[in-house]
Design a protein around this motif. Structure first.
Motif, short mmCIF file in Angstrom:
data_model
loop_
_atom_site.label_atom_id
_atom_site.label_comp_id
_atom_site.label_asym_id
_atom_site.label_seq_id
_atom_site.Cartn_x
_atom_site.Cartn_y
_atom_site.Cartn_z
N ALA A 89 0.83 -1.26 0.07
CA ALA A 89 -0.05 0.12 -0.21
C ALA A 89 0.73 1.26 -0.05
O ALA A 89 0.57 2.29 -0.77
N VAL A 90 1.77 1.32 0.72
CA VAL A 90 2.86 2.39 0.72
C VAL A 90 3.58 2.81 -0.55
O VAL A 90 3.40 3.84 -1.15
N THR A 91 3.95 1.54 -1.34
CA THR A 91 4.46 1.86 -2.62
C THR A 91 3.63 2.32 -3.62
O THR A 91 3.74 3.09 -4.26
N LEU A 92 2.22 1.65 -3.67
CA LEU A 92 1.27 2.02 -4.39
C LEU A 92 0.98 3.61 -4.33
O LEU A 92 0.79 4.41 -5.23
N ARG A 93 0.87 4.11 -2.98
CA ARG A 93 0.38 5.41 -2.75
C ARG A 93 1.55 6.34 -2.95
O ARG A 93 1.35 7.42 -3.60
N ALA A 94 2.92 5.89 -2.91
CA ALA A 94 3.81 6.86 -3.18
C ALA A 94 3.92 7.03 -4.81
O ALA A 94 4.18 7.93 -5.30
N TRP A 95 3.89 5.96 -5.50
CA TRP A 95 3.91 6.06 -7.08
C TRP A 95 2.82 6.83 -7.45
O TRP A 95 2.79 7.61 -8.36
N ARG A 96 1.40 6.66 -7.10
CA ARG A 96 0.35 7.68 -7.62
C ARG A 96 0.31 8.96 -7.15
O ARG A 96 0.13 9.80 -7.77
N ARG A 97 0.77 9.21 -5.88
CA ARG A 97 1.24 10.58 -5.58
C ARG A 97 2.21 11.37 -6.57
O ARG A 97 1.90 12.33 -6.91
N ALA A 98 3.12 10.65 -6.69
CA ALA A 98 4.28 11.34 -7.65
C ALA A 98 3.75 11.32 -8.89
O ALA A 98 4.21 12.48 -9.51
N HIS A 99 2.99 10.67 -9.42
CA HIS A 99 2.61 10.51 -10.84
C HIS A 99 1.00 11.30 -11.04
O HIS A 99 0.61 11.16 -12.14
N ARG A 100 0.50 11.92 -10.01
CA ARG A 100 -0.62 12.29 -10.23
C ARG A 100 -1.11 13.51 -11.04
O ARG A 100 -2.09 13.28 -11.94
N TRP A 101 -0.25 14.34 -11.48
CA TRP A 101 -0.38 15.37 -12.36
C TRP A 101 -0.10 14.82 -13.59
O TRP A 101 -0.83 15.15 -14.68
N TRP A 102 0.82 13.90 -13.83
CA TRP A 102 0.96 13.13 -15.20
C TRP A 102 -0.37 12.51 -15.55
O TRP A 102 -0.92 12.31 -16.80
N LEU A 103 -1.04 11.70 -14.44
CA LEU A 103 -2.47 11.09 -14.87
C LEU A 103 -3.45 11.97 -15.28
O LEU A 103 -4.27 11.79 -16.07
N VAL A 104 -3.37 13.20 -14.51
CA VAL A 104 -4.69 14.26 -14.69
C VAL A 104 -4.26 14.74 -16.05
O VAL A 104 -5.15 14.78 -16.73
N GLY A 105 -3.02 14.96 -16.63
CA GLY A 105 -2.63 15.50 -17.69
C GLY A 105 -3.13 14.52 -18.93
O GLY A 105 -3.62 15.15 -19.86
N ALA A 106 -2.63 13.43 -18.84
CA ALA A 106 -3.22 12.29 -19.57
C ALA A 106 -4.62 12.16 -19.83
O ALA A 106 -5.30 12.22 -21.06
N PHE A 107 -5.48 12.15 -18.66
CA PHE A 107 -6.81 12.29 -19.18
C PHE A 107 -7.61 13.53 -19.62
O PHE A 107 -8.18 13.34 -20.56
N VAL A 108 -6.97 14.49 -19.34
CA VAL A 108 -7.34 15.99 -19.80
C VAL A 108 -6.90 15.73 -21.51
O VAL A 108 -7.74 16.09 -22.42
N LEU A 109 -5.57 15.48 -21.76
CA LEU A 109 -5.47 15.30 -23.35
C LEU A 109 -6.15 14.22 -23.96
O LEU A 109 -6.43 14.47 -25.15
N GLY A 110 -6.50 12.94 -23.37
CA GLY A 110 -7.45 12.20 -23.80
C GLY A 110 -8.78 12.68 -24.12
O GLY A 110 -9.21 12.36 -25.33
N VAL A 111 -9.37 13.66 -23.32
CA VAL A 111 -10.50 14.06 -23.54
C VAL A 111 -10.54 15.14 -24.73
O VAL A 111 -11.29 15.27 -25.60
N ALA A 112 -9.39 15.99 -24.66
CA ALA A 112 -9.23 17.03 -25.41
C ALA A 112 -8.89 16.70 -27.09
O ALA A 112 -9.43 17.18 -28.06
N SER A 113 -8.26 15.29 -27.04
CA SER A 113 -7.85 14.82 -28.66
C SER A 113 -9.06 14.10 -29.14
O SER A 113 -9.29 14.18 -30.17
N SER A 114 -10.24 14.16 -28.42
CA SER A 114 -11.57 13.61 -28.88
C SER A 114 -12.25 14.62 -29.77
O SER A 114 -13.25 13.97 -30.58
#
Length: 188
Positions: A89-114
């Motif tokens: 759980a600690v490993t998952l949480r650390a990875w997801r916190r460090a990459h949260r802005w990349w994930l949000v950016g990917a989501f926004v880019l995925g919607v915008a490219s539509s």
């Protein structure tokens, strides 16, 4: 490296598997939102192109850097008596916190490219997530075959890749060590 010092170790398969769920589900969600928009190319073309990119991205992510994982696994040394095994759980949480802005950016880019091609980038991101799951499964099969779990020092891997430039080696333990099953899934 002296074995006397205490070091924190994270499971390699858990680090690889950490990104699959957010990437996959955010990709599916952005693709579904994208299919609501007609787009310039049309829904059918976007859907077919997205499905093709899903397969290509899944295969690419699942197969890339396998040689490095294999090489580090073959040269892995036994974990020391005082090494600290980080919880899943600690490993998952650390990875997801460090990459949260990349994930949000990917989501926004995925919607915008539509607006140009519906669902294409969303399904590509979902394919990358599926590829991470396949790679974690491959690592799990290797761990079962060798009957040893692979770990990497947290200061070397950080929240990035377990085969990044800073990684200097893996450590091993028995399969029963830690709270993750082979492949990074939660142990039942």
């Amino acid at each position: 490296m002296a074995r006397g010092g205490q070091q924190s170790l994270a499971r390699v398969a858990v680090i690889v598997r950490a990104g699959w769920a957010p990437l996959f589900w955010l990709g599916v969600l952005s693709a579904a939102i994208g299919l609501l928009l007609p787009g310039l190319s049309g829904r059918r073309v976007g859907g077919y192109a997205g499905a093709a990119l899903f397969v290509v991205c899944a295969a690419f992510v699942a197969l890339v850097r396998r040689g490095r994982y294999r090489a580090w696994a073959e040269r892995a040394s036994r974990a020391g008596k005082f090494d600290f095994l980080q919880d899943r759980a600690v490993t998952l949480r650390a990875w997801r916190r460090a990459h949260r802005w990349w994930l949000v950016g990917a989501f926004v880019l995925g919607v915008a490219s539509s607006f140009a091609a519906p669902a294409v980038l969303g399904l590509a991101f979902a394919g990358a997530g599926a590829g991470l799951r396949l790679k974690a499964g491959w690592i799990g099969r290797r761990e079962r075959e060798d009957e040893r779990a692979l770990w990497v020092r947290t200061d070397w891997a950080g929240t990035g890749s377990p085969v990044g430039k800073r990684v200097k080696g893996y450590r091993t333990t028995g399969l029963a060590a830690g709270d993750a099953a082979p492949g990074g899934a939660l142990r039942r």
